[in-house]
Design a protein around this motif. Sequence first.
Motif, PDB file in Angstrom:
ATOM      1  N   SER A  99      47.526 -34.662  48.088  1.00  0.00           N
ATOM      2  CA  SER A  99      46.522 -34.434  47.042  1.00  0.00           C
ATOM      3  C   SER A  99      46.995 -33.279  46.159  1.00  0.00           C
ATOM      4  O   SER A  99      47.744 -32.401  46.606  1.00  0.00           O
ATOM      5  CB  SER A  99      45.171 -34.110  47.667  1.00  0.00           C
ATOM      6  N   ASP A 141      45.277 -30.754  45.212  1.00  0.00           N
ATOM      7  CA  ASP A 141      44.815 -29.493  45.792  1.00  0.00           C
ATOM      8  C   ASP A 141      45.739 -29.011  46.900  1.00  0.00           C
ATOM      9  O   ASP A 141      46.027 -27.811  47.007  1.00  0.00           O
ATOM     10  CB  ASP A 141      43.387 -29.637  46.333  1.00  0.00           C
ATOM     11  N   THR A 142      46.207 -29.925  47.727  1.00  0.00           N
ATOM     12  CA  THR A 142      47.111 -29.566  48.821  1.00  0.00           C
ATOM     13  C   THR A 142      48.419 -29.005  48.271  1.00  0.00           C
ATOM     14  O   THR A 142      48.898 -27.961  48.725  1.00  0.00           O
ATOM     15  CB  THR A 142      47.404 -30.794  49.708  1.00  0.00           C
ATOM     16  N   ASN A 179      47.820 -25.609  46.530  1.00  0.00           N
ATOM     17  CA  ASN A 179      47.636 -24.558  47.534  1.00  0.00           C
ATOM     18  C   ASN A 179      48.972 -24.189  48.175  1.00  0.00           C
ATOM     19  O   ASN A 179      49.260 -23.005  48.396  1.00  0.00           O
ATOM     20  CB  ASN A 179      46.635 -25.014  48.600  1.00  0.00           C
ATOM     21  N   GLN A 231      41.116 -26.141  39.217  1.00  0.00           N
ATOM     22  CA  GLN A 231      42.410 -26.092  39.908  1.00  0.00           C
ATOM     23  C   GLN A 231      43.366 -25.141  39.201  1.00  0.00           C
ATOM     24  O   GLN A 231      44.096 -24.399  39.849  1.00  0.00           O
ATOM     25  CB  GLN A 231      43.024 -27.493  39.980  1.00  0.00           C
ATOM     26  N   ARG A 284      42.072 -21.607  39.964  1.00  0.00           N
ATOM     27  CA  ARG A 284      42.146 -21.260  41.387  1.00  0.00           C
ATOM     28  C   ARG A 284      43.579 -21.144  41.902  1.00  0.00           C
ATOM     29  O   ARG A 284      43.882 -20.281  42.731  1.00  0.00           O
ATOM     30  CB  ARG A 284      41.390 -22.315  42.193  1.00  0.00           C
ATOM     31  N   TYR A 285      44.465 -22.025  41.424  1.00  0.00           N
ATOM     32  CA  TYR A 285      45.825 -22.068  41.976  1.00  0.00           C
ATOM     33  C   TYR A 285      46.904 -21.624  40.988  1.00  0.00           C
ATOM     34  O   TYR A 285      47.772 -20.822  41.330  1.00  0.00           O
ATOM     35  CB  TYR A 285      46.166 -23.485  42.453  1.00  0.00           C
TER      36      TYR A 285
END
Length: 124
Positions: free
Chosen positions: A7, A9-10, A13, A63, A66-67
């Motif tokens: 994903s 997000d994965t 991160n 996203q 955040r990342y």
Amino acid sequence: MTATFASPDTLLNELLECTLQLQKRLLEDAEPEEWNDLLEHRQSVIERLDELLGAGIALSEEQKIRYLQPAAEADRNILSMMTRKKMKLGADMANLQKSKTVHDQYGGYGSSPSAYGAFFDKRK
């Protein structure tokens, strides 16, 4: 985990964690081999993210905030730290070369005290 099943997000991160770990290792004066391992891993994560983005998956503003923003800030710090380390290494190498040149030029006579209490210039 392959790029098609990861994903965003994965991967984002993982990119952030890897970037922060690299920054931490640079602050701890880790060996360059450790940096290289982290840089290679980080590059593979970026390539997998690039595949997702190429497949049409878009990142949300959340996203990005955040990342990507913290990763970009850490990346700027990493770049400046590596630049400073590179400059220091260049200066150290120049000093080593100067020492080698002086040693070669004087044949090592300046490094130990002379039995005569004087320094003889043995340059050619």
